[in-house]
Design a protein around this motif. Structure first.
Motif, PDB file in Angstrom:
ATOM      1  N   LYS A 182       0.419 -10.956  -9.806  1.00 17.48           N
ATOM      2  CA  LYS A 182      -0.864 -11.572 -10.077  1.00 17.48           C
ATOM      3  C   LYS A 182      -1.699 -11.737  -8.827  1.00 17.48           C
ATOM      4  N   ARG A 183      -1.042 -12.054  -7.712  1.00 13.56           N
ATOM      5  CA  ARG A 183      -1.804 -12.344  -6.490  1.00 13.56           C
ATOM      6  C   ARG A 183      -1.978 -11.108  -5.632  1.00 13.56           C
ATOM      7  N   ASP A 184      -1.491  -9.951  -6.164  1.00 11.31           N
ATOM      8  CA  ASP A 184      -1.547  -8.698  -5.405  1.00 11.31           C
ATOM      9  C   ASP A 184      -0.781  -8.898  -4.105  1.00 11.31           C
ATOM     10  N   PHE A 213      11.543 -18.257  -3.342  1.00 13.02           N
ATOM     11  CA  PHE A 213      10.622 -19.347  -2.985  1.00 13.02           C
ATOM     12  C   PHE A 213       9.618 -18.868  -1.932  1.00 13.02           C
ATOM     13  N   GLY A 214      10.082 -17.998  -1.015  1.00 13.19           N
ATOM     14  CA  GLY A 214       9.191 -17.455   0.002  1.00 13.19           C
ATOM     15  C   GLY A 214       8.070 -16.640  -0.614  1.00 13.19           C
ATOM     16  N   VAL A 215       8.402 -15.851  -1.650  1.00 16.76           N
ATOM     17  CA  VAL A 215       7.372 -15.064  -2.349  1.00 16.76           C
ATOM     18  C   VAL A 215       6.431 -15.987  -3.125  1.00 16.76           C
ATOM     19  N   MET A 216       7.006 -16.990  -3.783  1.00 19.94           N
ATOM     20  CA  MET A 216       6.190 -17.911  -4.590  1.00 19.94           C
ATOM     21  C   MET A 216       5.207 -18.700  -3.724  1.00 19.94           C
ATOM     22  N   MET A 217       5.693 -19.205  -2.597  1.00 18.04           N
ATOM     23  CA  MET A 217       4.894 -20.130  -1.782  1.00 18.04           C
ATOM     24  C   MET A 217       4.171 -19.441  -0.624  1.00 18.04           C
ATOM     25  N   ARG A 218       4.693 -18.291  -0.203  1.00 18.40           N
ATOM     26  CA  ARG A 218       4.156 -17.581   0.966  1.00 18.40           C
ATOM     27  C   ARG A 218       4.077 -18.490   2.186  1.00 18.40           C
ATOM     28  N   ALA A 255       0.841  -1.201   0.000  1.00 12.14           N
ATOM     29  CA  ALA A 255       0.000   0.000   0.000  1.00 12.14           C
ATOM     30  C   ALA A 255       0.877   1.254   0.000  1.00 12.14           C
ATOM     31  N   ILE A 256       1.981   1.196   0.745  1.00 12.29           N
ATOM     32  CA  ILE A 256       2.903   2.337   0.797  1.00 12.29           C
ATOM     33  C   ILE A 256       3.725   2.431  -0.481  1.00 12.29           C
ATOM     34  N   THR A 257       4.187   1.271  -0.960  1.00 15.73           N
ATOM     35  CA  THR A 257       4.977   1.223  -2.202  1.00 15.73           C
ATOM     36  C   THR A 257       4.265   0.295  -3.190  1.00 15.73           C
ATOM     37  N   PRO A 258       3.349   0.845  -4.000  1.00 10.04           N
ATOM     38  CA  PRO A 258       2.561  -0.014  -4.898  1.00 10.04           C
ATOM     39  C   PRO A 258       3.388  -0.705  -5.980  1.00 10.04           C
ATOM     40  N   HIS A 259       4.584  -0.201  -6.247  1.00  7.78           N
ATOM     41  CA  HIS A 259       5.425  -0.801  -7.295  1.00  7.78           C
ATOM     42  C   HIS A 259       6.040  -2.081  -6.746  1.00  7.78           C
ATOM     43  N   ARG A 260       5.453  -3.213  -7.093  1.00  3.69           N
ATOM     44  CA  ARG A 260       5.909  -4.483  -6.555  1.00  3.69           C
ATOM     45  C   ARG A 260       7.346  -4.801  -6.952  1.00  3.69           C
ATOM     46  N   GLY A 261       7.704  -4.399  -8.168  1.00  8.06           N
ATOM     47  CA  GLY A 261       9.072  -4.629  -8.614  1.00  8.06           C
ATOM     48  C   GLY A 261      10.078  -3.921  -7.728  1.00  8.06           C
ATOM     49  N   ARG A 262       9.754  -2.696  -7.329  1.00 10.24           N
ATOM     50  CA  ARG A 262      10.659  -1.935  -6.464  1.00 10.24           C
ATOM     51  C   ARG A 262      10.793  -2.599  -5.095  1.00 10.24           C
ATOM     52  N   VAL A 263       9.686  -3.118  -4.577  1.00 11.02           N
ATOM     53  CA  VAL A 263       9.718  -3.804  -3.283  1.00 11.02           C
ATOM     54  C   VAL A 263      10.591  -5.046  -3.366  1.00 11.02           C
ATOM     55  N   VAL A 285      12.323 -13.421 -11.278  1.00 10.75           N
ATOM     56  CA  VAL A 285      11.312 -13.053 -12.281  1.00 10.75           C
ATOM     57  C   VAL A 285       9.998 -13.790 -12.012  1.00 10.75           C
ATOM     58  N   VAL A 286      10.084 -15.082 -11.708  1.00  4.69           N
ATOM     59  CA  VAL A 286       8.875 -15.858 -11.392  1.00  4.69           C
ATOM     60  C   VAL A 286       8.215 -15.307 -10.127  1.00  4.69           C
ATOM     61  N   ALA A 287       9.038 -14.988  -9.126  1.00  9.99           N
ATOM     62  CA  ALA A 287       8.502 -14.431  -7.879  1.00  9.99           C
ATOM     63  C   ALA A 287       7.791 -13.109  -8.143  1.00  9.99           C
ATOM     64  N   PHE A 288       8.393 -12.253  -8.976  1.00 10.47           N
ATOM     65  CA  PHE A 288       7.766 -10.972  -9.308  1.00 10.47           C
ATOM     66  C   PHE A 288       6.448 -11.180 -10.039  1.00 10.47           C
ATOM     67  N   SER A 289       6.432 -12.132 -10.968  1.00  7.61           N
ATOM     68  CA  SER A 289       5.214 -12.411 -11.731  1.00  7.61           C
ATOM     69  C   SER A 289       4.076 -12.846 -10.806  1.00  7.61           C
ATOM     70  N   LEU A 290       4.376 -13.752  -9.879  1.00 10.15           N
ATOM     71  CA  LEU A 290       3.332 -14.226  -8.959  1.00 10.15           C
ATOM     72  C   LEU A 290       2.939 -13.152  -7.956  1.00 10.15           C
TER      73      LEU A 290
END
Length: 277
Positions: A273-275, A186-191, A110-118, A265-270
């Motif tokens: 997509k999943r917000d 993997f942490g981003v992909m699987m949460r 919410a503070i940094t909407p640019h997911r790539g930057r995060v 790249v896969v982590a960023f893509s997911l």
């Protein structure tokens, strides 16, 4: 005559890369588990390496002739680094999984909407920290190990200028950073901390466990390109060119970098997509 002035709506600006990096570093260093994992990794990486060096120094005379002729002084002194790699992978997962489990990721995005930057900021912070830690742990294990091994005058020891030593020390830094970033991805992909840690550990040990059970062509053409095998080309001082998984430092480094880049790249893509999920 009155003039109406239309007030322009306030525009919200998202934090820049510098601010996001500072925020991610603050989050990582302010969590107690970060430093507990770092201390545990230091104890395991350096402590086990020194212990192994001491046992080798004591038992050197009983080693088979083949091992003493081609003795790997650097590898012996840094044998505990492989165990430290497991804990550094845990650190990579914890850098992101905690935010998903507590719901803080929603606030972050919410503070940094640019997911790539995060994601890039997390990767830079985790990558730099673990590179420094890996290099420092390897250097401490190596120098202390050489002192311990040198107690026995029959054991050949190495200095920083020895063949492959500097590459090995920096290679351990690169290997720690690479596996921390793979684990973070993997942490981003699987949460899920448990799933991501298990996957990262599988990537570390699968080639060594499965290698002896598989045909030579599988080891040469497939397992050699797994992250752990590729990373060994950087962190092993005494590379054996006749090894079935030999790639060389340049090919190994490029292969490892490719794994990390694809995972991010896969982590960023997911993540997109999943917000904030």
């Amino acid at each position: 005559m009155t003039t109406a002035t239309a007030s322009l709506p306030e525009t919200k600006t998202s934090p820049g890369l510098g601010n996001t990096l500072a925020a991610e570093w603050t989050k990582l260093r302010s969590v107690r588990s970060t430093w507990l994992v770092v201390i545990a990794a230091a104890v395991v990486s350096v402590g086990f390496s020194v212990l192994f060096s001491f046992l080798t120094e004591q038992d050197y005379k009983n080693l088979p002739a083949g091992q003493t002729t081609d003795f790997d002084s650097a590898g012996t002194a840094m044998v505990g680094m492989n165990l430290g790699l497991i804990l550094i992978s845990v650190l990579g997962v914890l850098a992101v999984s905690g935010e998903y489990s507590t719901g803080m990721m929603r606030l972050t995005l919410a503070i940094t909407p640019h997911r790539g930057r995060v994601l890039i900021s997390k990767a830079i912070v985790v990558g730099l920290l673990t590179f420094v830690l890996g290099t420092l742990f390897a250097a401490a294990a190596f120098f202390i190990g050489q002192l311990v091994l040198g107690i026995n005058p029959a054991i050949p020891t190495l200095g920083l200028g020895g063949p492959g030593v500097l590459r090995s020390l920096l290679g351990w830094g690169a290997e720690f950073a690479a596996f921390a970033l793979l684990a973070l991805s993997f942490g981003v992909m699987m949460r899920s901390a448990a799933g991501a840690i298990a996957t990262a550990i599988g990537f570390i040990f699968a080639p060594a466990i499965l290698g002896a059970l598989l045909p030579t062509w599988v080891q040469r053409d497939i397992l050699a390109y797994f992250p752990a095998s590729a990373a060994e080309q950087l962190s092993t001082a005494q590379l054996k060119t006749d090894s079935v998984t030999y790639l060389g430092p340049l090919t190994g480094g490029g292969t490892l970098l490719t794994w990390v880049a694809v995972a991010l790249v896969v982590a960023f893509s997911l993540m997109g997509k999943r917000d904030s999920g």
